[in-house]
Design an enzyme around this catalytic site. Structure first.
Site, PDB file in Angstrom:
ATOM      1  N   TYR A 144      47.647 -52.218 -27.366  1.00 48.64           N
ATOM      2  CA  TYR A 144      45.942 -51.700 -27.241  1.00 48.64           C
ATOM      3  C   TYR A 144      46.049 -50.270 -26.657  1.00 48.64           C
ATOM      4  CZ  TYR A 144      43.619 -55.749 -29.294  1.00 48.64           C
ATOM      5  OH  TYR A 144      42.989 -56.569 -29.895  1.00 48.64           O
ATOM      6  N   LYS A 194      56.984 -63.083 -27.708  1.00 48.97           N
ATOM      7  CA  LYS A 194      57.726 -63.028 -28.903  1.00 48.97           C
ATOM      8  C   LYS A 194      59.438 -62.541 -28.586  1.00 48.97           C
ATOM      9  CE  LYS A 194      58.431 -63.217 -33.569  1.00 48.97           C
ATOM     10  NZ  LYS A 194      58.637 -64.430 -34.454  1.00 48.97           N
ATOM     11  N   ASP A 227      54.295 -67.117 -33.091  1.00 54.23           N
ATOM     12  CA  ASP A 227      54.157 -67.681 -34.483  1.00 54.23           C
ATOM     13  C   ASP A 227      54.117 -69.127 -34.482  1.00 54.23           C
ATOM     14  OD1 ASP A 227      56.766 -67.626 -33.755  1.00 54.23           O
ATOM     15  OD2 ASP A 227      57.834 -67.426 -35.792  1.00 54.23           O
ATOM     16  N   ASP A 251      44.405 -61.795 -28.585  1.00 52.45           N
ATOM     17  CA  ASP A 251      43.158 -61.305 -29.538  1.00 52.45           C
ATOM     18  C   ASP A 251      43.250 -62.221 -30.572  1.00 52.45           C
ATOM     19  OD1 ASP A 251      41.087 -59.999 -30.750  1.00 52.45           O
ATOM     20  OD2 ASP A 251      42.545 -58.892 -31.993  1.00 52.45           O
ATOM     21  N   ASP A 255      40.679 -66.014 -31.269  1.00 56.79           N
ATOM     22  CA  ASP A 255      39.722 -66.076 -32.558  1.00 56.79           C
ATOM     23  C   ASP A 255      40.408 -67.656 -33.278  1.00 56.79           C
ATOM     24  OD1 ASP A 255      38.458 -63.863 -32.352  1.00 56.79           O
ATOM     25  OD2 ASP A 255      38.843 -63.109 -34.637  1.00 56.79           O
TER      26      ASP A 255
HETATM   27  C1  IPM Z   1      37.729 -58.982 -29.159  1.00 60.49           C
HETATM   28  C2  IPM Z   1      37.631 -57.879 -30.183  1.00 60.49           C
HETATM   29  C3  IPM Z   1      37.677 -56.743 -29.567  1.00 60.49           C
HETATM   30  C4  IPM Z   1      39.527 -57.052 -29.427  1.00 60.49           C
HETATM   31  C5  IPM Z   1      37.706 -55.460 -30.566  1.00 60.49           C
HETATM   32  C6  IPM Z   1      36.264 -55.262 -31.101  1.00 60.49           C
HETATM   33  C7  IPM Z   1      37.901 -54.136 -30.041  1.00 60.49           C
HETATM   34  O1  IPM Z   1      38.271 -58.472 -31.359  1.00 60.49           O
HETATM   35  O2  IPM Z   1      37.206 -58.817 -28.129  1.00 60.49           O
HETATM   36  O3  IPM Z   1      38.731 -60.121 -29.373  1.00 60.49           O
HETATM   37  O4  IPM Z   1      40.219 -56.565 -30.142  1.00 60.49           O
HETATM   38  O5  IPM Z   1      39.580 -57.040 -28.126  1.00 60.49           O
HETATM   39 MG    MG Z   2      39.215 -60.403 -31.298  1.00 59.29          MG
END
Ligand code: IPM
Ligand code: MG
Length: 360
Positions: A144, A194, A227, A251, A255
């Site tokens: 990042y 990884k 993975d 990240d 999710d």
């Molecule tokens: C998160 C989001 C952010 C990230 C984006 C919006 C920059 O996806 O907080 O997970 O990738 O960290």
């Molecule tokens: Mg995110």
């Protein structure tokens, strides 16, 4: 004992202002009950800040955040700003404030509440084993922020590159957060990387083992390639307690972990540094399609207020109070559209906030 605490509010975009208003309603009420007094100051971030100042993270916002005891953020972004230069997109505001405040530790719990088990995306026999994990994601390093990064011409071809990079100290400090977190929970950490392919990950694994063996032998440490971890999360998430991982893997996995609970609108998060204020926000986005319609689910924001109290202001009893009020509100059958089920009472964003407040 009365304590004056300063909280910086970042409403951001889309549903941000409406959900944050409910978060603040509940935070204020919980503080009052416990005899604390909070002062609130608002600042601009994301698209709202771009519209007002041309920058997704104005200097004034950084200053206000740094002067506060905790930062309470709702959400940033929306189609209105999608076409902009990447340097001034709303997301830059979020990445910028993480870096400015040194928020290297991102804590993302994924929890399936029994009241909402029907919404879980997993097969009933898998869901029945439960899902209560926390992703501890490194937040200020990795690909990042790594340099060099660019899109440029190489051998006559447009070529893009980024740098995945961690030094041992960055790994050590996030590993410690994961082990400390595990000590408060079921005492298990799974480090995800990884290392079969990447040097960064090989160092990650080595350093995590060193920290573990030196100071956290009471914690059970395991390792998974990313993975495999993604696969295990849907196959049997009950095997995880604390997942420790880097910025980009975290990240993606956070999710995944949150969506399988079936209630994205329910999950809070905390981002912490070595010192200074932490930042607390729901994990979901700004949902521009329902903005301004009083339809959004404010519970992730309200639960972020609980994390703010527990981790940011060291007020665990007040945090418990909010979490209990949320559970009670769900038990009493109130639901926003995203978690609605037959036989329950559909309410809007504002009413959901009020229902939680009256149960404090
Ligand atoms: C998160 C989001 C952010 C990230 C984006 C919006 C920059 O996806 O907080 O997970 O990738 O960290
Ligand atoms: Mg995110």
């Amino acid at each position: 004992m009365t304590m004056e605490k300063k909280i910086c509010l970042l409403p951001g975009d889309g549903i941000g202002p409406e959900i944050l208003a409910e978060g603040v309603r509940v935070l204020r009420a919980a503080a009052e009950k416990a005899g604390h007094s909070f002062s609130f100051e608002e600042a601009l971030i994301g698209g709202a800040a771009i519209d007002a100042t041309g920058s997704p993270l104005p200097a004034e916002t950084v200053a206000k955040c740094k002067a506060s005891d905790a930062v309470f953020l709702a959400a940033v972004g929306g189609p209105k700003w999608d076409g902009l230069d990447p340097k001034i997109r709303p997301e830059r505001g979020l990445l910028g404030i993480r870096k400015e405040l040194g928020l290297f530790a991102n804590l993302r719990p994924a929890l399936m509440l029994p009241e909402l088990a029907g919404a879980c995306l997993l097969r009933p026999e898998v869901a029945a084993k439960g899902l209560d994990l926390i992703v501890v994601r490194e937040l200020t390093g990795d690909i990042y922020f790594g340099e060099p990064r660019a899109i440029e011409m190489r051998n006559g071809l447009r070529t893009g590159y980024n740098t995945m990079i961690y030094n041992e100290e960055e790994i050590r400090r996030i590993a410690r957060v994961a082990f400390e977190t595990a000590r408060q929970r079921r005492k298990r950490v799974c480090s995800v990387e990884k290392s079969n392919v990447l040097e960064t990950s090989r160092l990650w694994k080595q350093v995590v083992i060193e920290v573990h063996d030196a100071d956290y032998a009471d914690i059970e440490l395991s390792h998974l390639y990313v993975d495999n971890a993604a696969m295990q999360l849907v196959r049997d998430p009950s095997q995880f307690d604390v997942i420790l991982t880097g910025n980009i893997f975290g990240d993606i996995l956070s999710d995944e972990a949150s969506v399988i609970t079936g209630s994205l609108g329910m999950l809070p998060s905390a981002s912490m540094g070595a010192d200074g204020p932490g930042l607390f926000e729901p994990i979901h986005g700004s949902a521009p399609d329902i903005a301004g319609q009083d339809k959004a689910n404010p519970l992730a924001t309200i639960l972020s207020a609980a994390m703010l109290l527990r981790l940011g202001l060291h007020m665990p009893d007040e945090a418990d109070m909010i979490e209990k009020a949320v559970r009670k509100t769900l038990q009493d059958g109130y639901r926003t559209g995203d978690i609605m089920e037959p036989g329950k009472t559909l309410v809007g964003c504002r009413e959901m906030g009020c229902r939680v407040e009256e149960r404090l």
